[in-house]
Design a protein around this motif. Structure first.
Motif, short mmCIF file in Angstrom:
data_model
loop_
_atom_site.label_atom_id
_atom_site.label_comp_id
_atom_site.label_asym_id
_atom_site.label_seq_id
_atom_site.Cartn_x
_atom_site.Cartn_y
_atom_site.Cartn_z
N SER A 109 30.81 34.81 42.65
CA SER A 109 30.22 36.15 42.59
C SER A 109 31.21 37.25 42.16
O SER A 109 30.80 38.37 41.94
CB SER A 109 29.65 36.52 43.96
OG SER A 109 30.66 36.49 44.95
N ASP A 110 32.50 36.92 42.03
CA ASP A 110 33.48 37.96 41.72
C ASP A 110 34.13 37.71 40.36
O ASP A 110 35.35 37.76 40.20
CB ASP A 110 34.56 38.00 42.81
CG ASP A 110 35.45 39.23 42.69
OD1 ASP A 110 34.97 40.26 42.15
OD2 ASP A 110 36.62 39.16 43.09
N GLN A 149 35.48 38.40 36.72
CA GLN A 149 36.07 39.57 36.08
C GLN A 149 36.29 39.39 34.58
O GLN A 149 36.49 40.38 33.87
CB GLN A 149 37.42 39.90 36.74
CG GLN A 149 37.32 40.23 38.22
CD GLN A 149 36.49 41.47 38.46
OE1 GLN A 149 36.65 42.49 37.79
NE2 GLN A 149 35.57 41.40 39.41
N ASN A 166 38.01 33.86 39.51
CA ASN A 166 37.43 35.11 39.01
C ASN A 166 37.14 35.08 37.51
O ASN A 166 37.00 36.13 36.87
CB ASN A 166 38.35 36.30 39.32
CG ASN A 166 39.62 36.29 38.48
OD1 ASN A 166 39.94 35.30 37.84
ND2 ASN A 166 40.33 37.41 38.49
N SER A 192 26.94 38.03 36.09
CA SER A 192 27.51 39.34 36.39
C SER A 192 29.02 39.23 36.26
O SER A 192 29.66 38.43 36.96
CB SER A 192 27.13 39.78 37.81
OG SER A 192 27.76 41.01 38.12
N ALA A 202 32.41 41.66 36.10
CA ALA A 202 33.00 43.00 36.30
C ALA A 202 31.91 44.06 36.38
O ALA A 202 32.04 45.15 35.82
CB ALA A 202 33.99 43.31 35.20
N GLY A 203 30.83 43.75 37.07
CA GLY A 203 29.76 44.70 37.28
C GLY A 203 28.76 44.81 36.15
O GLY A 203 27.80 45.60 36.23
N ARG A 204 28.92 44.04 35.08
CA ARG A 204 27.99 44.07 33.95
C ARG A 204 27.15 42.80 33.92
O ARG A 204 27.64 41.71 34.22
CB ARG A 204 28.74 44.21 32.62
CG ARG A 204 29.52 45.50 32.51
CD ARG A 204 30.18 45.61 31.15
NE ARG A 204 31.11 46.73 31.11
CZ ARG A 204 31.87 47.03 30.07
NH1 ARG A 204 31.81 46.29 28.97
NH2 ARG A 204 32.69 48.07 30.11
N THR A 205 25.90 42.95 33.53
CA THR A 205 25.03 41.80 33.33
C THR A 205 25.25 41.28 31.92
O THR A 205 24.95 41.98 30.94
CB THR A 205 23.56 42.18 33.53
OG1 THR A 205 23.39 42.73 34.84
CG2 THR A 205 22.66 40.98 33.37
N ASP A 256 23.44 43.97 29.75
CA ASP A 256 24.43 44.96 29.32
C ASP A 256 25.27 44.50 28.14
O ASP A 256 25.80 45.33 27.39
CB ASP A 256 25.37 45.29 30.49
CG ASP A 256 24.61 45.85 31.69
OD1 ASP A 256 23.68 46.64 31.48
OD2 ASP A 256 24.97 45.47 32.83
N ARG A 297 37.62 40.62 28.56
CA ARG A 297 37.42 41.29 29.85
C ARG A 297 36.75 42.66 29.60
O ARG A 297 37.20 43.41 28.73
CB ARG A 297 38.77 41.49 30.54
CG ARG A 297 38.72 42.28 31.84
CD ARG A 297 40.12 42.65 32.29
NE ARG A 297 40.88 41.47 32.66
CZ ARG A 297 40.94 40.98 33.90
NH1 ARG A 297 40.29 41.60 34.89
NH2 ARG A 297 41.66 39.92 34.16
N GLU A 308 36.68 50.04 30.04
CA GLU A 308 35.97 51.31 29.91
C GLU A 308 35.49 51.57 28.49
O GLU A 308 34.45 52.17 28.26
CB GLU A 308 36.87 52.46 30.37
CG GLU A 308 37.16 52.47 31.87
CD GLU A 308 37.99 53.67 32.28
OE1 GLU A 308 38.26 54.51 31.38
OE2 GLU A 308 38.33 53.77 33.47
#
Length: 396
Positions: A3-4, A6, A34, A109, A111-114, A157, A217, A220
């Motif tokens: 689940s984590d 990155q 990760n 998922s 790094a917070g993106r689908t 995403d 990865r 921003e």
């Protein structure tokens, strides 16, 4: 499912390179907590490890270390086996019933993106699968398949493609599908590794045959991506499951070191000249059978040879298990036949030269005969036997 995650790491074209596998195994084991670990195809075939191990080592490593893989033309049937099928994605390969051979996408998922991770195999790569392994199957245009997939999975995403098409093909794919974010390339064995930007798409490739990887990865500004080589990590410990794999690698390596005979000049202590060896083989077969001989350079691998030929050397030079067959083709001209074979398999060696025309019969490999859908009769001789005979001057 972890689940984590990155980042994504992708290898390609490993080709059963288990002599160099420990750095790959240790690195992937270390980053796996990760990292989504992927492969872009052709994990199988290319050395004696595959021929002696029958694909078990490759399957076990993929299942132990990888999350998602794209199929390659080498070892194509393995990707359809039940265990590997569960982690294989491909958006553009179909069976005779019109249904996809593999699930088209793996959504994760990261790094917070689908992120939608899919795979494609190029038309040329698919056509390189031995004909008997792909009867009733077909592939569609990769760009069309990806655009259709985007319409079905619009609420993601980012899009990542595991491609087995070749770097140049993937540059064109990125131009045709500007909604993609990352294309991990494979199949081509070129010196291009990237990343190359095509609009907002980055195309990159890992170093082949277990030498390195590509990774991406989220950042921003989009994605940070690059390729790197595996560091020597042979002193690091492996998980218990992979220690068992390493033990089997060691056992097969012992068999591959079995000496056969002295290597004769001009092949001794040099990187093999494939064309020279095929001309040697074709001339011998022609003198023994009086049948024309047509062989493709890509049937052999250019490997470093030393003073003594080993079992592993023979299986590295000819890793595909091709058989020599006799083919009747009363309606084909020599020019059209060589042209068709070159389009399928690259540069050809032909003996005699020029070939008689019309060419009523010739000797080639079962792979090429199958590719042209020509009926063939076995000669009782494998290409590997001819390789060994030519390299040592021995009898078959």
């Amino acid at each position: 499912m972890r689940s984590d995650l990155q980042q994504i790491l992708a290898t390609t074209d490993f080709h059963s390179s288990f002599d160099n596998a420990v750095p790959l195994m240790t690195h992937l084991s270390a980053v796996r907590p990760n990292t989504l670990i992927a492969d872009c195809g052709d994990f199988f075939e290319g050395t004696g490890y595959y021929r002696l191990g029958r694909g078990v080592l490759e399957r076990d490593m993929l299942l132990a270390l990888y999350d998602v893989v794209a199929p390659g033309n080498h070892g194509w049937p393995h990707y359809l086996e039940s265990e590997l099928h569960r982690i294989t994605v491909c958006a553009n390969a179909y069976g005779r019933d019109g249904r996809r051979l593999f699930r088209p996408v793996d959504v994760r998922s990261i790094a917070g993106r689908t992120v939608a991770v899919t795979g494609i195999i190029g038309v040329q790569a698919f056509n390189a699968v031995p004909y008997g392994q792909r009867v009733g199957q077909r592939v569609t245009d990769p760009a069309l398949a990806l655009r259709e997939l985007k319409r079905a999975y619009g609420q993601v995403d980012a899009w990542v493609v595991l491609s087995h098409s070749g770097f140049e093909e993937d540059l064109r794919l990125a131009e045709a599908c500007p909604f993609l974010d990352i294309v991990f390339a494979g199949h081509c064995h070129s010196d291009a590794y990237g990343p190359v930007r095509i609009g907002g798409v980055q195309v990159l490739k890992g170093y082949e045959q277990g030498a390195g990887f590509a990774q991406a990865r989220p950042s921003e500004s989009g994605w940070e991506a690059g390729a790197a080589r595996f560091a020597d990590a042979s002193s690091l410990s492996l998980p218990n499951t992979l220690e068992a794999v390493r033990a089997r690698i060691t056992a097969i390596a012992r068999d591959l070191r079995e000496p056969i005979d002295k290597v004769r000049a001009p092949y001794r202590h040099t990187v093999l000249d494939r064309r020279l060896l095929l001309e040697d083989i074709a001339t011998t077969v022609y003198s023994e059978t009086s049948s024309a001989v047509l062989l493709n350079e890509t049937a052999l691998r250019a490997v470093q040879l030393h003073g003594t030929l080993t079992r592993g050397d023979v299986l590295a030079v000819e890793p595909f298990g091709n058989q020599l067959v006799s083919v009747n083709c009363p309606e084909r001209t020599a020019t059209s036949l060589v042209s068709d074979l070159s389009a399928l398999a690259g540069p050809m060696v032909v003996v005699p030269s020029p070939l008689p025309s019309p060419l009523n019969a010739f000797i080639t490999t079962d792979y090429l005969a199958g590719a042209l859908h020509l009926p063939a009769v076995p000669t009782g001789r494998s290409l590997a036997q001819s390789v060994q005979q030519a390299l040592t001057g021995g009898t078959r």
